[in-house]
Design an enzyme around this catalytic site. Structure first.
Site, PDB file in Angstrom:
ATOM      1  N   ILE A 104      -7.334  -9.745 -11.526  1.00  9.91           N
ATOM      2  CA  ILE A 104      -7.876  -9.180 -12.770  1.00  9.91           C
ATOM      3  C   ILE A 104      -9.356  -8.907 -12.576  1.00  9.91           C
ATOM      4  O   ILE A 104     -10.110  -9.773 -12.115  1.00  9.91           O
ATOM      5  CB  ILE A 104      -7.627 -10.155 -13.938  1.00  9.91           C
ATOM      6  CG1 ILE A 104      -6.114 -10.249 -14.177  1.00  9.91           C
ATOM      7  CG2 ILE A 104      -8.347  -9.671 -15.201  1.00  9.91           C
ATOM      8  CD1 ILE A 104      -5.710 -11.206 -15.252  1.00  9.91           C
ATOM      9  N   LEU A 105      -9.755  -7.685 -12.863  1.00  5.51           N
ATOM     10  CA  LEU A 105     -11.163  -7.309 -12.755  1.00  5.51           C
ATOM     11  C   LEU A 105     -11.862  -7.680 -14.061  1.00  5.51           C
ATOM     12  O   LEU A 105     -11.328  -7.440 -15.153  1.00  5.51           O
ATOM     13  CB  LEU A 105     -11.273  -5.810 -12.474  1.00  5.51           C
ATOM     14  CG  LEU A 105     -10.744  -5.408 -11.091  1.00  5.51           C
ATOM     15  CD1 LEU A 105     -10.345  -3.937 -11.050  1.00  5.51           C
ATOM     16  CD2 LEU A 105     -11.774  -5.731 -10.008  1.00  5.51           C
ATOM     17  N   MET A 116      -3.870  -6.957  -6.972  1.00  5.74           N
ATOM     18  CA  MET A 116      -3.294  -8.105  -7.688  1.00  5.74           C
ATOM     19  C   MET A 116      -4.353  -9.124  -8.095  1.00  5.74           C
ATOM     20  O   MET A 116      -4.254 -10.314  -7.787  1.00  5.74           O
ATOM     21  CB  MET A 116      -2.232  -8.770  -6.798  1.00  5.74           C
ATOM     22  CG  MET A 116      -1.083  -7.841  -6.438  1.00  5.74           C
ATOM     23  SD  MET A 116      -0.207  -7.227  -7.873  1.00  5.74           S
ATOM     24  CE  MET A 116       0.701  -8.682  -8.312  1.00  5.74           C
ATOM     25  N   ASP A 135      -3.243  -4.689 -18.427  1.00  3.05           N
ATOM     26  CA  ASP A 135      -2.249  -3.604 -18.563  1.00  3.05           C
ATOM     27  C   ASP A 135      -2.322  -2.939 -19.933  1.00  3.05           C
ATOM     28  O   ASP A 135      -1.308  -2.697 -20.594  1.00  3.05           O
ATOM     29  CB  ASP A 135      -0.826  -4.139 -18.290  1.00  3.05           C
ATOM     30  CG  ASP A 135      -0.698  -4.668 -16.871  1.00  3.05           C
ATOM     31  OD1 ASP A 135      -1.390  -4.131 -15.981  1.00  3.05           O
ATOM     32  OD2 ASP A 135       0.058  -5.621 -16.650  1.00  3.05           O
ATOM     33  N   HIS A 170       1.224   0.953 -13.441  1.00  2.00           N
ATOM     34  CA  HIS A 170       1.966  -0.253 -13.814  1.00  2.00           C
ATOM     35  C   HIS A 170       3.456   0.080 -13.891  1.00  2.00           C
ATOM     36  O   HIS A 170       3.836   1.072 -14.521  1.00  2.00           O
ATOM     37  CB  HIS A 170       1.470  -0.774 -15.164  1.00  2.00           C
ATOM     38  CG  HIS A 170       2.164  -2.030 -15.584  1.00  2.00           C
ATOM     39  ND1 HIS A 170       1.868  -3.265 -15.034  1.00  2.00           N
ATOM     40  CD2 HIS A 170       3.172  -2.249 -16.461  1.00  2.00           C
ATOM     41  CE1 HIS A 170       2.659  -4.176 -15.566  1.00  2.00           C
ATOM     42  NE2 HIS A 170       3.464  -3.593 -16.434  1.00  2.00           N
ATOM     43  N   ASN A 229       1.731   3.207  -2.533  1.00  2.00           N
ATOM     44  CA  ASN A 229       1.124   4.218  -3.405  1.00  2.00           C
ATOM     45  C   ASN A 229      -0.118   4.811  -2.750  1.00  2.00           C
ATOM     46  O   ASN A 229      -0.335   6.028  -2.795  1.00  2.00           O
ATOM     47  CB  ASN A 229       0.777   3.614  -4.772  1.00  2.00           C
ATOM     48  CG  ASN A 229       1.974   3.585  -5.702  1.00  2.00           C
ATOM     49  OD1 ASN A 229       2.391   4.620  -6.215  1.00  2.00           O
ATOM     50  ND2 ASN A 229       2.550   2.406  -5.904  1.00  2.00           N
ATOM     51  N   GLY A 266       0.776  -1.249   0.000  1.00  2.00           N
ATOM     52  CA  GLY A 266       0.000   0.000   0.000  1.00  2.00           C
ATOM     53  C   GLY A 266       0.800   1.287   0.000  1.00  2.00           C
ATOM     54  O   GLY A 266       0.289   2.329   0.417  1.00  2.00           O
ATOM     55  N   SER A 317       3.878   3.633 -15.852  1.00  2.16           N
ATOM     56  CA  SER A 317       2.759   4.108 -16.670  1.00  2.16           C
ATOM     57  C   SER A 317       1.500   4.207 -15.819  1.00  2.16           C
ATOM     58  O   SER A 317       1.234   3.330 -14.985  1.00  2.16           O
ATOM     59  CB  SER A 317       2.460   3.120 -17.808  1.00  2.16           C
ATOM     60  OG  SER A 317       3.610   2.882 -18.587  1.00  2.16           O
TER      61      SER A 317
HETATM   62  C1  GRF Z   1       3.518  -0.979  -7.614  1.00  2.00           C
HETATM   63  O1  GRF Z   1       4.764  -1.266  -8.179  1.00  2.00           O
HETATM   64  C2  GRF Z   1       2.494  -0.762  -8.694  1.00  2.00           C
HETATM   65  O2  GRF Z   1       3.006  -0.141  -9.830  1.00  2.00           O
HETATM   66  C3  GRF Z   1       2.064  -2.166  -9.018  1.00  2.00           C
HETATM   67  O3  GRF Z   1       2.021  -2.808  -7.769  1.00  2.00           O
HETATM   68  C4  GRF Z   1       2.942  -2.187  -6.881  1.00  2.00           C
HETATM   69  C5  GRF Z   1       2.185  -1.772  -5.654  1.00  2.00           C
HETATM   70  O4  GRF Z   1       3.033  -1.233  -4.670  1.00  2.00           O
HETATM   71  N1  GRF Z   1       0.809  -2.186  -9.724  1.00  2.00           N
HETATM   72  P1  GRF Z   1       2.414  -0.589  -3.367  1.00  2.00           P
HETATM   73  O5  GRF Z   1       1.491  -1.637  -2.761  1.00  2.00           O
HETATM   74  O6  GRF Z   1       1.666   0.624  -3.769  1.00  2.00           O
HETATM   75  O7  GRF Z   1       3.580  -0.299  -2.494  1.00  2.00           O
END
Ligand code: GRF
Length: 227
Positions: free
Chosen positions: A91-92, A89, A144, A108, A14, A12, A135
């Site tokens: 696929i929707l 993680m 993606d 991504h 991001n 988490g 991206s």
């Molecule tokens: C990130 O690298 C994002 O680009 C990918 O999954 C990872 C998630 O990282 N889709 P975090 O959980 O936000 O640390």
């Protein structure tokens, strides 16, 4: 004020960075719900930060359709304008994707269309690419895929191991995802189901930290107006 639901499955970072950016830079946005599809570090961190959270476990549902539908109704209930996937993680399915067309955004860790799928940093190193990055794109029914919103690149250097490269890309991820949120809140970018329109393709109004991180490496999608 735009409302955001964030879907996660892991650590988490991001999601937390987006929450920090809203607070630190007074972005006109609110995270109304953080959803995970399993118990994970990120959902505990979101709750500890005082964000509304919901765990919607795949194992509690017979199939993907009903699982997706439960997530969709949680998003509708919190009146989210946008759904940010941040390390979600799974696929929707197409029903979910169509329901949120033009509102569903993914990050991504590669310069799409290169390296769709998993283990992007390892594959970038193995392929010997000189340039790698991140991206942000609209989600469509393919993996993606979907129109690009924004990308940022970095140069792969000799000392990059998978771990080091992943860390460098992650720093860029945090900046670019929060810049996209900033731009949505400022109405500088419009998302349509199949198209991204940058009205103001510029970093100029963004917080200095985002400008500094992105100035030399941002890649605007084709057709963006002069910045
Ligand atoms: C990130 O690298 C994002 O680009 C990918 O999954 C990872 C998630 O990282 N889709 P975090 O959980 O936000 O640390």
């Amino acid at each position: 004020m735009i409302k955001l639901a964030i879907l996660i499955s892991g650590r988490g970072s991001n999601m937390l960075y987006l929450a920090d950016a809203i607070e630190n830079y007074k972005i006109e946005a609110a995270i109304t719900l953080v959803i995970s599809n399993k118990d994970c570090v990120g959902i505990a961190l979101a709750a500890a930060r005082g964000l509304a959270t919901k765990v919607v476990k795949r194992s509690d549902f017979d199939n993907r359709l009903t699982h997706d539908a439960a997530i969709a109704s949680a998003i509708e209930d919190c009146h989210a304008d946008y759904v940010f996937l941040a390390g979600y993680m799974a696929i929707l399915g197409p029903v979910f994707v169509n329901q949120f067309a033009g509102k569903l955004i993914n990050i991504h860790p590669s310069l799409l269309p290169a390296f769709k799928g998993l283990n992007t940093h390892q594959r970038a190193i193995d392929a010997g690419v000189k340039t790698h990055g991140v991206s942000i794109h609209l989600v469509n029914a393919a993996l993606d895929d979907g129109p690009l919103i924004l990308q940022a690149s970095l140069t792969v250097v000799k000392t990059d191991t998978v771990k080091i490269l992943a860390g460098r890309v992650l720093q860029l991820e945090h900046q670019i995802y929060s810049f996209v949120l900033f731009s949505l809140a400022a109405r500088n970018v419009t998302l349509l189901p199949d198209r991204v329109i940058w009205q103001v393709a510029t970093l100029a109004a963004a917080p200095a930290e985002m400008q500094n991180a992105l100035a030399s490496c941002v890649i605007w999608p084709d057709g963006s107006p002069h910045r």
